[in-house]
Every structure is written in structure tokens, then in C-alpha cells.
Design an enzyme around this catalytic site. Structure first.
Site, PDB file in Angstrom:
ATOM      1  CG  HIS A  14      27.071  11.481  34.125  1.00  0.00           C
ATOM      2  ND1 HIS A  14      25.867  11.776  34.010  1.00  0.00           N
ATOM      3  CD2 HIS A  14      27.293  10.558  34.868  1.00  0.00           C
ATOM      4  CE1 HIS A  14      24.972  11.018  34.614  1.00  0.00           C
ATOM      5  NE2 HIS A  14      25.825  10.113  35.185  1.00  0.00           N
TER       6      HIS A  14
ATOM      7  CD  GLU B 124      23.895   1.827  35.742  1.00  0.00           C
ATOM      8  OE1 GLU B 124      24.553   2.539  35.516  1.00  0.00           O
ATOM      9  OE2 GLU B 124      22.967   1.745  36.828  1.00  0.00           O
TER      10      GLU B 124
ATOM     11  CG  HIS C 145      26.442   8.779  30.876  1.00  0.00           C
ATOM     12  ND1 HIS C 145      25.946   7.908  29.787  1.00  0.00           N
ATOM     13  CD2 HIS C 145      25.975   8.214  31.968  1.00  0.00           C
ATOM     14  CE1 HIS C 145      25.400   6.985  30.213  1.00  0.00           C
ATOM     15  NE2 HIS C 145      25.303   7.153  31.664  1.00  0.00           N
TER      16      HIS C 145
ATOM     17  N   GLY D 102      19.971  17.318  48.086  1.00  0.00           N
ATOM     18  CA  GLY D 102      19.665  16.029  46.979  1.00  0.00           C
ATOM     19  C   GLY D 102      19.926  14.970  48.070  1.00  0.00           C
TER      20      GLY D 102
ATOM     21  NE  ARG E 144      29.797   8.304  39.275  1.00  0.00           N
ATOM     22  CZ  ARG E 144      28.448   8.088  38.877  1.00  0.00           C
ATOM     23  NH1 ARG E 144      27.898   7.184  39.594  1.00  0.00           N
ATOM     24  NH2 ARG E 144      28.041   8.653  37.682  1.00  0.00           N
TER      25      ARG E 144
ATOM     26  NE  ARG F 239      28.748   5.676  33.556  1.00  0.00           N
ATOM     27  CZ  ARG F 239      27.910   5.991  34.441  1.00  0.00           C
ATOM     28  NH1 ARG F 239      28.349   7.012  35.287  1.00  0.00           N
ATOM     29  NH2 ARG F 239      26.771   5.171  34.938  1.00  0.00           N
TER      30      ARG F 239
HETATM   31  P1  FAD Z   1      22.529  16.906  44.263  1.00  0.00           P
HETATM   32  O1  FAD Z   1      21.751  15.986  44.095  1.00  0.00           O
HETATM   33  O2  FAD Z   1      23.096  17.577  43.004  1.00  0.00           O
HETATM   34  O3  FAD Z   1      22.166  17.788  45.049  1.00  0.00           O
HETATM   35  C1  FAD Z   1      22.764  19.165  45.147  1.00  0.00           C
HETATM   36  C2  FAD Z   1      21.964  20.106  45.992  1.00  0.00           C
HETATM   37  O4  FAD Z   1      22.870  21.326  46.453  1.00  0.00           O
HETATM   38  C3  FAD Z   1      20.915  20.851  45.177  1.00  0.00           C
HETATM   39  O5  FAD Z   1      19.643  20.892  46.134  1.00  0.00           O
HETATM   40  C4  FAD Z   1      21.441  22.135  44.981  1.00  0.00           C
HETATM   41  O6  FAD Z   1      20.283  23.068  44.650  1.00  0.00           O
HETATM   42  C5  FAD Z   1      21.978  22.454  46.211  1.00  0.00           C
HETATM   43  N1  FAD Z   1      23.047  23.611  46.070  1.00  0.00           N
HETATM   44  C6  FAD Z   1      24.086  23.789  45.138  1.00  0.00           C
HETATM   45  N2  FAD Z   1      24.603  24.726  45.304  1.00  0.00           N
HETATM   46  C7  FAD Z   1      24.244  25.466  46.309  1.00  0.00           C
HETATM   47  C8  FAD Z   1      24.462  26.504  46.915  1.00  0.00           C
HETATM   48  N3  FAD Z   1      25.375  27.699  46.491  1.00  0.00           N
HETATM   49  N4  FAD Z   1      23.383  27.229  47.740  1.00  0.00           N
HETATM   50  C9  FAD Z   1      22.492  26.271  47.964  1.00  0.00           C
HETATM   51  N5  FAD Z   1      22.196  25.222  47.667  1.00  0.00           N
HETATM   52  C10 FAD Z   1      22.901  24.616  46.607  1.00  0.00           C
HETATM   53  N6  FAD Z   1      24.487   8.343  40.250  1.00  0.00           N
HETATM   54  C11 FAD Z   1      24.271   6.878  40.619  1.00  0.00           C
HETATM   55  O7  FAD Z   1      24.664   6.417  41.668  1.00  0.00           O
HETATM   56  N7  FAD Z   1      23.094   6.163  39.849  1.00  0.00           N
HETATM   57  C12 FAD Z   1      22.521   6.799  38.905  1.00  0.00           C
HETATM   58  O8  FAD Z   1      21.507   6.193  38.339  1.00  0.00           O
HETATM   59  C13 FAD Z   1      22.885   8.056  38.502  1.00  0.00           C
HETATM   60  N8  FAD Z   1      22.317   8.644  37.458  1.00  0.00           N
HETATM   61  C14 FAD Z   1      22.455   9.848  37.134  1.00  0.00           C
HETATM   62  C15 FAD Z   1      21.718  10.584  36.160  1.00  0.00           C
HETATM   63  C16 FAD Z   1      21.827  11.919  35.892  1.00  0.00           C
HETATM   64  C17 FAD Z   1      20.960  12.504  34.597  1.00  0.00           C
HETATM   65  C18 FAD Z   1      22.800  12.654  36.601  1.00  0.00           C
HETATM   66  C19 FAD Z   1      22.909  14.133  36.365  1.00  0.00           C
HETATM   67  C20 FAD Z   1      23.590  11.959  37.627  1.00  0.00           C
HETATM   68  C21 FAD Z   1      23.322  10.802  37.805  1.00  0.00           C
HETATM   69  N9  FAD Z   1      24.157  10.064  38.795  1.00  0.00           N
HETATM   70  C22 FAD Z   1      23.863   8.836  39.387  1.00  0.00           C
HETATM   71  C23 FAD Z   1      24.875  10.789  39.889  1.00  0.00           C
HETATM   72  C24 FAD Z   1      24.086  11.138  41.081  1.00  0.00           C
HETATM   73  O9  FAD Z   1      22.701  11.431  40.976  1.00  0.00           O
HETATM   74  C25 FAD Z   1      24.744  12.506  41.738  1.00  0.00           C
HETATM   75  O10 FAD Z   1      26.000  12.179  41.702  1.00  0.00           O
HETATM   76  C26 FAD Z   1      24.114  12.521  43.174  1.00  0.00           C
HETATM   77  O11 FAD Z   1      22.636  12.525  42.826  1.00  0.00           O
HETATM   78  C27 FAD Z   1      24.575  13.615  43.691  1.00  0.00           C
HETATM   79  O12 FAD Z   1      23.840  13.717  45.090  1.00  0.00           O
HETATM   80  P2  FAD Z   1      24.104  15.137  46.092  1.00  0.00           P
HETATM   81  O13 FAD Z   1      23.279  15.204  47.109  1.00  0.00           O
HETATM   82  O14 FAD Z   1      25.456  15.030  46.198  1.00  0.00           O
HETATM   83  O15 FAD Z   1      23.960  16.327  44.896  1.00  0.00           O
HETATM   84  C1  SIN Z   2      23.145   5.936  34.253  1.00  0.00           C
HETATM   85  O1  SIN Z   2      21.954   5.380  34.582  1.00  0.00           O
HETATM   86  O2  SIN Z   2      23.603   5.189  33.390  1.00  0.00           O
HETATM   87  C2  SIN Z   2      23.654   6.642  35.106  1.00  0.00           C
HETATM   88  C3  SIN Z   2      24.343   5.863  36.456  1.00  0.00           C
HETATM   89  C4  SIN Z   2      25.308   7.000  36.981  1.00  0.00           C
HETATM   90  O3  SIN Z   2      25.632   7.554  36.709  1.00  0.00           O
HETATM   91  O4  SIN Z   2      25.885   6.345  37.993  1.00  0.00           O
END
Ligand code: FAD
Ligand code: SIN
Length: 529
Positions: free
Chosen positions: A344, A114, A237, A13, A379, A283
Site C-alpha cells: 500500500h 482509523e 494495508h 498528485g 505510517r 496497520r
Molecule cells: P501520487 O498521488 O501517487 O502522484 C504521483 C504523480 O507522479 C502521478 O501524477 C504520476 O503519474 C506521476 N509520476 C510518477 N512517475 C512519473 C514519471 N516518471 N514521470 C512523470 N510523472 C510521473 N493516504 C492518506 O493520508 N489518507 C488516505 O485516505 C489514503 N488512502 C489511500 C487509498 C489508496 C487506494 C491508496 C493507493 C493510497 C492511499 N493513501 C492515503 C496514500 C496516499 O494516497 C498517497 O501516499 C498520496 O496520495 C501520494 O501523493 P503523491 O502526490 O506523493 O503521489
Molecule cells: C484507508 O482509507 O484505509 C487508507 C488510509 C491511508 O492509507 O492512510
């Protein structure tokens, strides 16, 4: 098979990818493991955007103030100032990687608003910000020869060298990972492992999160003896689209930022009665207000009303949300939309320093898996994409220093993976039964409003599941569903343990037995050592 790299990143991610790009730029070889395809992540689903101070009318102090207010007394102000202060640099870095945030008619950023934000400061790419970021980072990655990506490669556990005498000399050595396609377990050796595995929304029956969000990184860190913090602060959320299927598609808070109003079953706008910021309150407050209204009326959802906006505006500003609602027969410009809260975001996680270091040398964490002190007890919206990029950069600086210090140190031998299992058969149906039971238990007993009695009930049920799955784990050959269930159970245990520790209501943790916050705010810390 054994593979060796300078740095092993688990997760693709925003946190994992931006860290990998930053650390590879410094000349280190990097492997990224990801358990499904590269883009399967919460990042890819992010809608609202990324909070950063970019407008002339905004300032760091205001963003810091809003973050601290949302965090209900538990944020680390030093961390908040550092991350918020790095916002403009983070926006530049994303732009360099190819992210094109939406612009307004004057050519400036089209800033959204937001909950909890006193100003418009959310950079976005329409309502598909995460997808734009993920695509840009993956493109940048394809241009970086020092990074190898292993898809469908499920990290099972990090490998820790354990020394006697109080753990001095302990460090991380790599990780074991299951190649999901051929069922073989590989050993990845690296003096640095970055956990970037995201959140754990799947622990709850109803969640906005994708299937990958099973808390694997938190569980792996915990099994490696690393400190975990503030797990009780699960963010619900307020506005997930209600549907009988149980899937919870997110309706971004940015929709309320453009004037949408929450209405109860009687059609009344109710948020002003709960908070002076009304529909744009933090939130935790909005989700609890919705929960209260639903309990009062007995209705299965409340309504979101943005019918005062034109169809042309809504189609352009929120194309994905507009289209998804349309598929369910709803026109945002004409119809009220049924919404409910859903799990969320995990505000707690693996405890890290502001340099992304965990309590185990060589093991780092960033993104949603980590608990840096930015979010406190709740958050602030859109602070997580910001945190992930800033902490990835800080982590890369720290890893670079660590690797230079480690240079020349002989790599210790790593024991091969031992598969004690091999059993199989129809008994495996128990895995899906336990999976359902866990998620239902967490939803019913560890949700938005808690009581000690319900938390204790949850603890008993989860410990039964833990016992059962422990036997499975040792008797059957590993597969992803079993590994995820084991991790989810462990994460659920940590959430409940932290929730029982906190005898007060603060931020996202609302418990009827202790309705007030204590005078002094403190983190809940769990540690096995
Ligand atoms: P992720 O993007 O979840 O990536 C995790 C990665 O780890 C994935 O590739 C997964 O496959 C991998 N993984 C997990 N376990 C394993 C394992 N055991 N072995 C190998 N790979 C593994 N935040 C904001 O700031 N703004 C927003 O607008 C916002 N909107 C959101 C909307 C939605 C619907 C959701 C669900 C969340 C939103 N959030 C938002 C929160 C934000 O998207 C996440 O907190 C952020 O993207 C997390 O990023 P990350 O890289 O930590 O994890
Ligand atoms: C949203 O778009 O409402 C999600 C934003 C966030 O989780 O930070």
C-alpha cells in the site's frame, strides 16, 4: 526540444499540485510533468481521509503520540511535531483551494477514525477524499497562468551537474522526459526539480496502488547519487477486497473506524488476541495478524464484518465501497466481505530535510516519494495526505529562498539526450515476463513476514533481472514499460538492501531470524557517494 522554467515538478498528485500552486504564487514559472493524464495518481484513489487536529476534544500531543507509537521508535520527533502542528493550517489551505470536507449534523467536521488513532480526527469527503482533493487542486491549477502542465510526459532521469573534487558545486539542472505520444525525448531545464512521483506499490504482485506507482522518483534520485532511506518499511494495508482477478480494491480502514470487525475462517473475531486496540491497532500489527490467521487456517482471505450497521448509513458514509462490493454481489449491510493485505505505501524513500531538500542542491522531494522522518517504521493512517501538503508548503518556502540566491547565476549547458537504442521487435515480450517475475518475487520473498534466506534469494533473482534489463535499456529505444521496469527493479534492489541491513524486527519489517527490536533505533541509509 528544450524548454526552460524556474521550477520543474514531476508528478501531479497532491504533493506535486499543492507544491506547484504554492511556488507559482511566489512568482516563479512552473512546469508539471505527469506520465499519464493529470488525475492518474494515488491521490485520486485515497479513501479514508486526512489526519489533523481540528476537534475541541483532540490535541497536538495526542496526534504526535499516536504517530510516534505507530512509527515504532523510528520517527523523528521534531519532524512529527512540525507536521502535526501544521495540520489545521493545511486544512485551511485545502479549503481555500476548494476542498469541502464532509460535515456532521451540527455543521462541524464529520471526523472518522482509523487504526492507531486514539481519537476521531480524520477529515474526509465520504470515502472519496482523494478524488475531491485532486479535482479541487486541478481546478485551482487551471486558474494559475504561471503553471504549464505536460501530460503523457514521462520523466526518465534528472540531470545533474557533476563536478570533481568531492561533489562541491554539484547541482540539478533539469530532467529528460519522454513524450509518450510521439516517442521523442525532451530536455526540461530548471534550477529546481521537485520529485513528487508518489509510491511504488506496483513492485509487488498485489497492491492497492494505481498503475503509475512504479517508484520512478526514488530510482531517478538514486541514479543521480542522492541518499535513500528506510526502504524496507513497506506498508501492507490489512483490508484489500479479495478477488480472483488479482486486483486489490481498498476497503478503507475507516470502515473499521465505524465498527467493522475482522473475523477468521471460523468466524471468530481475532484482533483482541493480538493487540489491546483490537481491530483499530496500527496497520503493521493488523496486517501481520491477518497473515498469521490465513496461514493457520489455509484460507485465502479473512472476513470483514460490518453487518451491524444499516444499509442507509453504509450507502451514505461509504458510497464508493458500497457500490464496488455490490458489483461483486456483496451487500455490506448483510454480507461478510473477503479481505486480504496488499502492498500500500512506501514509508521510506528519498531522504529529505524538513524543508524537502535532498542531498543534491536544487533537487527536492515531497509526498510519498520522500522520507522526511514522519512515518518511521510504520505510517499512521491518513498521515500521508497531511504530510504531502505540509511538506509542499515548506518546500515552496525553501525553493523560493534557493531561487533568490541563484538569481543571476549563468545556466550551464546541458548535454542533449542520446538515444543509443533503436532496436525493436518481438524480444520486447521479455519486458512483460520480467515485470511479472519481479512482482511475484517481491510478493513471495519480501512480504509481510521475512527471513534472511528469502531476502537473499530475492536479491539474487532481482540482480539477474537488473542485468538483463540493463542490456535492454541500452539496446532498445526507450518506452514507458521499459523505463518503469528499470525503475521498479532498482527500487526492489533498494528495498532488499535495506531489509538485509536491518537485523531486527521493527514496525513493518518483521524478520524471523531477528524477532526482537534492537535497543537503539536507527535509520537504514543507502548512498552511492
Ligand atoms: P501520487 O498521488 O501517487 O502522484 C504521483 C504523480 O507522479 C502521478 O501524477 C504520476 O503519474 C506521476 N509520476 C510518477 N512517475 C512519473 C514519471 N516518471 N514521470 C512523470 N510523472 C510521473 N493516504 C492518506 O493520508 N489518507 C488516505 O485516505 C489514503 N488512502 C489511500 C487509498 C489508496 C487506494 C491508496 C493507493 C493510497 C492511499 N493513501 C492515503 C496514500 C496516499 O494516497 C498517497 O501516499 C498520496 O496520495 C501520494 O501523493 P503523491 O502526490 O506523493 O503521489
Ligand atoms: C484507508 O482509507 O484505509 C487508507 C488510509 C491511508 O492509507 O492512510
Amino acid at each position: 526540444m528544450t524548454k526552460t522554467f524556474d521550477v520543474l515538478v514531476i508528478g501531479s498528485g497532491i504533493a506535486g499540485l499543492s507544491f506547484a500552486l504554492d511556488v507559482a504564487k511566489r512568482g516563479h514559472s512552473v512546469a508539471i510533468l505527469t506520465k499519464k493524464t493529470k488525475a492518474d495518481s494515488s491521490t485520486n484513489w485515497a479513501q479514508g481521509g486526512l489526519a489533523a487536529v481540528t476537534a475541541q476534544t483532540d490535541d497536538f500531543k495526542a496526534h504526535v503520540r499516536d504517530t510516534l507509537a505507530a512509527g515504532a521508535g523510528l520517527c523523528d520527533p521534531r519532524v512529527v511535531r512540525a507536521i502535526v502542528g501544521a495540520g489545521p493550517e493545511c486544512v485551511r489551505e485545502l479549503a481555500d483551494w476548494g476542498v469541502r470536507f464532509s460535515r456532521d449534523a451540527t455543521g462541524g467536521y464529520d471526523l472518522g477514525r482509523e487504526g492507531g488513532h486514539g481519537k476521531r480526527r480524520i477529515l474526509h469527503v465520504k470515502d472519496m477524499t482523494g478524488r475531491a482533493i485532486e479535482v479541487a487542486l486541478l481546478k485551482a491549477l487551471a486558474r494559475e497562468p504561471r503553471i504549464a502542465v505536460f501530460e503523457h510526459c514521462f520523466a526518465i532521469d534528472v540531470i545533474r551537474r557533476r563536478r570533481r573534487h568531492g561533489g562541491a558545486g554539484d547541482r540539478v539542472l533539469g530532467a529528460y522526459a519522454l513524450d509518450v505520444r510521439d516517442g521523442r525525448v525532451h530536455t526540461f531545464c530548471a534550477p529546481v526539480v521537485m520529485l513528487a512521483t508518489g509510491g511504488a506499490g506496483q513492485v509487488y504482485l498485489y497492491t492497492t496502488n494505481p498503475d503509475i506507482a512504479t517508484g520512478d522518483g526514488i530510482a531517478m534520485a538514486w541514479r543521480a547519487g542522492v541518499e535513500v532511506r528506510n526502504m524496507e518499511f513497506i506498508q501492507f494495508h490489512p483490508t484489500a477486497l479479495y478477488s480472483a482477478t488479482g486486483r486489490r480494491f481498498l476497503i478503507s480502514e475507516a470502515v473499521r473506524g465505524e465498527g467493522a470487525v475482522l473475523r477468521n475462517a471460523a468466524g471468530e473475531a481475532f484482533m483482541r488476541a493480538y493487540h489491546p486496540m483490537g481491530d483499530l491497532a496500527p496497520r503493521d500489527i493488523v496486517a501481520r495478524a491477518i497473515d498469521t490467521e490465513m496461514k493457520k487456517s489455509g484460507a485465502p482471505h479473512v472476513w470483514l464484518d460490518i453487518t451491524h450497521r444499516s444499509e442507509a448509513f453504509l450507502r451514505t458514509r461509504f458510497p464508493q465501497i458500497f457500490k464496488t462490493c455490490r458489483q461483486l454481489g456483496l451487500n455490506l449491510a448483510r454480507d461478510l466481505v473477503p479481505v486480504v493485505p496488499a502492498a500500500h505505501y512506501v514509508c521510506g524513500g528519498v531522504a529529505t530535510t524538513i524543508a524537502a531538500e535532498t542531498s543534491l542542491p536544487g533537487l527536492y522531494a515531497c509526498g510519498e516519494v520522500a522520507c522526511t522522518g514522519l512515518h518511521g517504521a510504520n505510517r499512521l493512517a491518513s498521515n500521508s495526505l497531511l504530510e504531502a501538503v505540509v511538506m509542499a508548503r515548506r518546500g515552496a518556502d525553501s525553493v523560493d529562498r534557493y531561487l533568490r540566491a541563484e538569481r543571476g547565476r549563468p545556466a550551464p549547458a546541458i548535454p542533449d539526450w542520446v538515444d543509443l537504442g533503436g532496436g525493436d521487435g518481438d524480444e520486447r515480450v521479455v519486458i512483460s515476463h520480467n515485470w511479472d517475475e519481479l512482482r511475484r518475487t517481491m510478493w513471495d520473498y519480501v512480504g509481510i513476514m521475512r527471513t534472511t534466506k528469502r531476502l537473499e534469494r530475492a536479491r539474487t533473482r532481482i540482480s539477474n533481472l537488473a542485468r538483463e534489463i540493463h542490456d535492454y535499456y541500452w539496446n532498445f529505444s526507450v518506452d514507458p514499460r521499459l523505463l518503469e521496469l528499470r525503475n521498479m527493479i532498482q527500487v526492489a534492489e533498494l528495498i532488499v538492501a535495506c531489509a538485509l541491513q536491518r537485523q531486527e524486527s521493527r514496525g513493518l519489517h518483521a524478520i524471523a531470524d531477528y524477532p526482537q527490536p534492537l535497543r537503539k533505533a536507527r535509520d537504514s541509509r543507502l548512498s552511492q557517494t
